[in-house]
Design a protein around this motif. Structure first.
Motif, PDB file in Angstrom:
ATOM      1  N   ARG A  97       0.836  -1.206   0.000  1.00  0.00           N
ATOM      2  CA  ARG A  97       0.000   0.000   0.000  1.00  0.00           C
ATOM      3  C   ARG A  97       0.872   1.259   0.000  1.00  0.00           C
ATOM      4  O   ARG A  97       0.616   2.204  -0.741  1.00  0.00           O
ATOM      5  N   ARG A  98       1.900   1.262   0.847  1.00  0.00           N
ATOM      6  CA  ARG A  98       2.778   2.435   0.911  1.00  0.00           C
ATOM      7  C   ARG A  98       3.539   2.613  -0.395  1.00  0.00           C
ATOM      8  O   ARG A  98       3.736   3.742  -0.844  1.00  0.00           O
ATOM      9  N   THR A  99       3.972   1.519  -1.000  1.00  0.00           N
ATOM     10  CA  THR A  99       4.705   1.617  -2.260  1.00  0.00           C
ATOM     11  C   THR A  99       3.834   2.210  -3.359  1.00  0.00           C
ATOM     12  O   THR A  99       4.277   3.080  -4.116  1.00  0.00           O
ATOM     13  N   ILE A 100       2.591   1.774  -3.435  1.00  0.00           N
ATOM     14  CA  ILE A 100       1.666   2.307  -4.442  1.00  0.00           C
ATOM     15  C   ILE A 100       1.396   3.786  -4.185  1.00  0.00           C
ATOM     16  O   ILE A 100       1.422   4.607  -5.105  1.00  0.00           O
ATOM     17  N   ALA A 101       1.133   4.142  -2.937  1.00  0.00           N
ATOM     18  CA  ALA A 101       0.873   5.547  -2.593  1.00  0.00           C
ATOM     19  C   ALA A 101       2.094   6.415  -2.892  1.00  0.00           C
ATOM     20  O   ALA A 101       1.957   7.528  -3.412  1.00  0.00           O
ATOM     21  N   GLY A 159      11.384  14.260  -0.926  1.00  0.00           N
ATOM     22  CA  GLY A 159      10.236  14.635  -0.108  1.00  0.00           C
ATOM     23  C   GLY A 159       9.176  13.552  -0.045  1.00  0.00           C
ATOM     24  O   GLY A 159       8.633  13.266   1.022  1.00  0.00           O
ATOM     25  N   VAL A 160       8.898  12.923  -1.181  1.00  0.00           N
ATOM     26  CA  VAL A 160       7.861  11.890  -1.200  1.00  0.00           C
ATOM     27  C   VAL A 160       8.331  10.630  -0.467  1.00  0.00           C
ATOM     28  O   VAL A 160       7.511   9.870   0.034  1.00  0.00           O
ATOM     29  N   LEU A 161       9.624  10.426  -0.352  1.00  0.00           N
ATOM     30  CA  LEU A 161      10.143   9.311   0.448  1.00  0.00           C
ATOM     31  C   LEU A 161      10.197   9.667   1.934  1.00  0.00           C
ATOM     32  O   LEU A 161       9.872   8.854   2.796  1.00  0.00           O
ATOM     33  N   LEU A 162      10.628  10.891   2.225  1.00  0.00           N
ATOM     34  CA  LEU A 162      10.896  11.284   3.608  1.00  0.00           C
ATOM     35  C   LEU A 162       9.630  11.536   4.428  1.00  0.00           C
ATOM     36  O   LEU A 162       9.543  11.121   5.582  1.00  0.00           O
ATOM     37  N   LEU A 163       8.638  12.195   3.854  1.00  0.00           N
ATOM     38  CA  LEU A 163       7.452  12.570   4.620  1.00  0.00           C
ATOM     39  C   LEU A 163       6.714  11.372   5.219  1.00  0.00           C
ATOM     40  O   LEU A 163       6.478  11.341   6.430  1.00  0.00           O
ATOM     41  N   PRO A 164       6.369  10.336   4.441  1.00  0.00           N
ATOM     42  CA  PRO A 164       5.689   9.197   5.064  1.00  0.00           C
ATOM     43  C   PRO A 164       6.585   8.442   6.044  1.00  0.00           C
ATOM     44  O   PRO A 164       6.098   7.880   7.024  1.00  0.00           O
ATOM     45  N   ALA A 165       7.897   8.441   5.783  1.00  0.00           N
ATOM     46  CA  ALA A 165       8.813   7.744   6.687  1.00  0.00           C
ATOM     47  C   ALA A 165       8.853   8.434   8.047  1.00  0.00           C
ATOM     48  O   ALA A 165       8.744   7.777   9.091  1.00  0.00           O
ATOM     49  N   VAL A 166       8.984   9.737   8.041  1.00  0.00           N
ATOM     50  CA  VAL A 166       9.007  10.478   9.308  1.00  0.00           C
ATOM     51  C   VAL A 166       7.661  10.342  10.016  1.00  0.00           C
ATOM     52  O   VAL A 166       7.601  10.167  11.235  1.00  0.00           O
ATOM     53  N   TRP A 167       6.581  10.392   9.260  1.00  0.00           N
ATOM     54  CA  TRP A 167       5.246  10.222   9.830  1.00  0.00           C
ATOM     55  C   TRP A 167       5.145   8.864  10.534  1.00  0.00           C
ATOM     56  O   TRP A 167       4.644   8.764  11.654  1.00  0.00           O
ATOM     57  N   SER A 168       5.622   7.809   9.884  1.00  0.00           N
ATOM     58  CA  SER A 168       5.578   6.465  10.472  1.00  0.00           C
ATOM     59  C   SER A 168       6.431   6.366  11.728  1.00  0.00           C
ATOM     60  O   SER A 168       6.034   5.751  12.708  1.00  0.00           O
ATOM     61  N   ILE A 169       7.606   6.958  11.674  1.00  0.00           N
ATOM     62  CA  ILE A 169       8.502   6.921  12.836  1.00  0.00           C
ATOM     63  C   ILE A 169       7.865   7.636  14.015  1.00  0.00           C
ATOM     64  O   ILE A 169       7.853   7.127  15.141  1.00  0.00           O
ATOM     65  N   LEU A 170       7.297   8.815  13.775  1.00  0.00           N
ATOM     66  CA  LEU A 170       6.659   9.567  14.861  1.00  0.00           C
ATOM     67  C   LEU A 170       5.406   8.859  15.377  1.00  0.00           C
ATOM     68  O   LEU A 170       5.151   8.849  16.584  1.00  0.00           O
ATOM     69  N   ALA A 171       4.621   8.265  14.479  1.00  0.00           N
ATOM     70  CA  ALA A 171       3.425   7.535  14.904  1.00  0.00           C
ATOM     71  C   ALA A 171       3.818   6.321  15.737  1.00  0.00           C
ATOM     72  O   ALA A 171       3.164   6.001  16.740  1.00  0.00           O
ATOM     73  N   GLY A 172       4.891   5.632  15.354  1.00  0.00           N
ATOM     74  CA  GLY A 172       5.366   4.488  16.124  1.00  0.00           C
ATOM     75  C   GLY A 172       5.843   4.904  17.500  1.00  0.00           C
ATOM     76  O   GLY A 172       5.575   4.225  18.501  1.00  0.00           O
ATOM     77  N   ALA A 173       6.542   6.033  17.583  1.00  0.00           N
ATOM     78  CA  ALA A 173       7.003   6.537  18.879  1.00  0.00           C
ATOM     79  C   ALA A 173       5.812   6.913  19.755  1.00  0.00           C
ATOM     80  O   ALA A 173       5.804   6.646  20.960  1.00  0.00           O
ATOM     81  N   ARG A 174       4.790   7.487  19.168  1.00  0.00           N
ATOM     82  CA  ARG A 174       3.591   7.863  19.909  1.00  0.00           C
ATOM     83  C   ARG A 174       2.876   6.613  20.428  1.00  0.00           C
ATOM     84  O   ARG A 174       2.418   6.568  21.569  1.00  0.00           O
ATOM     85  N   ARG A 175       2.780   5.571  19.584  1.00  0.00           N
ATOM     86  CA  ARG A 175       2.142   4.319  20.021  1.00  0.00           C
ATOM     87  C   ARG A 175       2.939   3.680  21.157  1.00  0.00           C
ATOM     88  O   ARG A 175       2.360   3.179  22.114  1.00  0.00           O
TER      89      ARG A 175
END
Length: 110
Positions: A31-35, A86-102
């Motif tokens: 899903r992430r690869t397609i997006a 940018g298209v690589l970095l933004l979802p990666a940082v989002w995932s890292i921050l969401a994982g830290a929050r979880r």
């Protein structure tokens, strides 16, 4: 120093961050690869159009001694590395921050 050499470290950091933050589950990874591919396609088309416009109108000029010589329209190919980063970095940082929050929430609840 060429514009390409200036761009490569940004792309490398984005690619490494995207690799570290990639989803481990096969479906989520697909899903992430397609997006990411769709987002990259849109950004690359927009970059080609608007960079060609700003170069063509003279708002931005590039020193030919520092360019690779390859261009899409009037936009040098080096300009396309930043949207890709940018298209690589933004979802990666989002995932890292969401994982830290979880993880933080799990420690508080547990």
């Amino acid at each position: 120093m060429t514009y390409l050499l200036i761009s490569i470290p940004f792309l490398a950091v984005a690619a490494i961050t995207a690799w570290v933050a990639r989803p481990r589950e096969r479906t989520a990874f697909r899903r992430r690869t397609i997006a990411t591919a769709i987002g990259a396609a849109v950004l690359l088309v927009l970059t080609a159009v608007f960079d060609s416009l700003i170069v063509g109108t003279g708002i931005v000029a590039y020193d030919d001694a520092h360019r690779s010589g390859l261009a899409v329209g009037l936009a040098p190919v080096e300009d396309f590395l930043y949207p890709i980063a940018g298209v690589l970095l933004l979802p990666a940082v989002w995932s890292i921050l969401a994982g830290a929050r979880r993880n933080r929430a799990a420690r508080v609840d547990g």
